[in-house]
Scaffold this motif. Structure first.
Motif, PDB file in Angstrom:
ATOM      1  N   SER A  45      47.609  46.922  33.785  1.00 53.03           N
ATOM      2  CA  SER A  45      46.212  47.108  33.374  1.00 53.03           C
ATOM      3  C   SER A  45      46.057  48.373  32.541  1.00 53.03           C
ATOM      4  O   SER A  45      46.905  49.282  32.576  1.00 53.03           O
ATOM      5  CB  SER A  45      45.299  47.196  34.593  1.00 53.03           C
TER       6      SER A  45
ATOM      7  N   ARG B 225      37.280  45.569  39.967  1.00 53.94           N
ATOM      8  CA  ARG B 225      36.612  44.261  39.965  1.00 53.94           C
ATOM      9  C   ARG B 225      37.630  43.120  39.889  1.00 53.94           C
ATOM     10  O   ARG B 225      37.476  42.099  40.544  1.00 53.94           O
ATOM     11  CB  ARG B 225      35.620  44.172  38.805  1.00 53.94           C
ATOM     12  N   TRP B 226      38.659  43.320  39.091  1.00 56.40           N
ATOM     13  CA  TRP B 226      39.697  42.305  38.936  1.00 56.40           C
ATOM     14  C   TRP B 226      40.457  42.122  40.249  1.00 56.40           C
ATOM     15  O   TRP B 226      40.674  41.006  40.708  1.00 56.40           O
ATOM     16  CB  TRP B 226      40.630  42.740  37.813  1.00 56.40           C
TER      17      TRP B 226
ATOM     18  N   ALA C 149      38.381  40.344  43.119  1.00 52.10           N
ATOM     19  CA  ALA C 149      37.772  39.043  42.807  1.00 52.10           C
ATOM     20  C   ALA C 149      37.785  38.159  44.061  1.00 52.10           C
ATOM     21  O   ALA C 149      38.761  38.158  44.824  1.00 52.10           O
ATOM     22  CB  ALA C 149      38.522  38.367  41.667  1.00 52.10           C
ATOM     23  N   LYS C 150      36.724  37.422  44.282  1.00 52.00           N
ATOM     24  CA  LYS C 150      36.621  36.563  45.466  1.00 52.00           C
ATOM     25  C   LYS C 150      37.650  35.434  45.438  1.00 52.00           C
ATOM     26  O   LYS C 150      38.241  35.117  46.450  1.00 52.00           O
ATOM     27  CB  LYS C 150      35.210  35.969  45.580  1.00 52.00           C
ATOM     28  N   GLN C 151      37.855  34.855  44.286  1.00 52.19           N
ATOM     29  CA  GLN C 151      38.815  33.756  44.150  1.00 52.19           C
ATOM     30  C   GLN C 151      40.222  34.322  44.006  1.00 52.19           C
ATOM     31  O   GLN C 151      40.506  35.067  43.072  1.00 52.19           O
ATOM     32  CB  GLN C 151      38.478  32.885  42.935  1.00 52.19           C
ATOM     33  N   GLU C 152      41.099  33.944  44.894  1.00 47.98           N
ATOM     34  CA  GLU C 152      42.459  34.486  44.900  1.00 47.98           C
ATOM     35  C   GLU C 152      43.172  34.281  43.562  1.00 47.98           C
ATOM     36  O   GLU C 152      43.860  35.161  43.076  1.00 47.98           O
ATOM     37  CB  GLU C 152      43.264  33.841  46.029  1.00 47.98           C
ATOM     38  N   ARG C 153      42.976  33.126  42.957  1.00 49.54           N
ATOM     39  CA  ARG C 153      43.681  32.839  41.707  1.00 49.54           C
ATOM     40  C   ARG C 153      43.177  33.713  40.552  1.00 49.54           C
ATOM     41  O   ARG C 153      43.830  33.798  39.518  1.00 49.54           O
ATOM     42  CB  ARG C 153      43.584  31.359  41.360  1.00 49.54           C
ATOM     43  N   GLN C 154      42.018  34.337  40.708  1.00 47.88           N
ATOM     44  CA  GLN C 154      41.495  35.229  39.677  1.00 47.88           C
ATOM     45  C   GLN C 154      42.001  36.663  39.833  1.00 47.88           C
ATOM     46  O   GLN C 154      41.865  37.465  38.923  1.00 47.88           O
ATOM     47  CB  GLN C 154      39.966  35.229  39.698  1.00 47.88           C
ATOM     48  N   ARG C 155      42.578  36.982  40.992  1.00 45.25           N
ATOM     49  CA  ARG C 155      43.090  38.331  41.237  1.00 45.25           C
ATOM     50  C   ARG C 155      44.470  38.483  40.604  1.00 45.25           C
ATOM     51  O   ARG C 155      45.246  37.536  40.538  1.00 45.25           O
ATOM     52  CB  ARG C 155      43.165  38.610  42.735  1.00 45.25           C
ATOM     53  N   PRO C 156      44.783  39.699  40.161  1.00 44.09           N
ATOM     54  CA  PRO C 156      46.092  39.926  39.532  1.00 44.09           C
ATOM     55  C   PRO C 156      47.194  40.065  40.581  1.00 44.09           C
ATOM     56  O   PRO C 156      46.943  40.447  41.722  1.00 44.09           O
ATOM     57  CB  PRO C 156      45.899  41.251  38.800  1.00 44.09           C
TER      58      PRO C 156
END
Length: 130
Positions: free
Chosen positions: A54, A35-36, A39-46
């Protein structure tokens, strides 16, 4: 995602949610990581570096075990195959679902021999036709 066109596929990637039910068999840590990372928003992805930190990777690192002799022998046998055999076996395995792979786990050597036998017969027939 699936789509009938590139545009439809692109819209699904951008706005639709993945079918998380297809991952219902994985651990909570694996699901959290997926899920991480998706994430749809690039800035929310690791970043790759953060993803490796993780909990799933941390737990996996503790569970690392050496390959058993059966696995090593299987890898060696596969490496000795010619290009046609490797391609055919890879194509067969790619068509199997995860549940199918689990079901045949203990009969894999039998499947391997059956596929190999079929390949040999097919090659002989091709040679006769030439």
């Amino acid at each position: 995602f699936e789509g009938r066109s590139i545009e439809e596929l692109q819209q699904k990637i951008l706005y639709a949610e993945p079918d998380w039910n297809c991952l219902s068999h994985v651990s909570t840590e694996a699901m959290t990581l997926c899920r991480w990372m998706l994430a749809k928003q690039e800035r929310q992805r690791p970043s790759a570096q953060n993803a490796l930190k993780s909990q799933w990777f941390q737990l996996a690192a503790k569970k690392v075990q050496p390959l058993g002799q059966r696995a090593v022998d299987g890898i060696k046998a596969f490496a000795e195959k010619d290009h046609f055999q490797k391609t055919a076996l890879t194509a067969v395995v790619a068509q199997l679902s995860t549940s199918s792979l689990r079901e045949i786990n203990f009969s894999l050597p039998v499947l391997h021999l059956s596929v190999f036998s079929l390949l040999c017969v097919r090659r002989r027939l091709q040679g006769i036709r030439r």
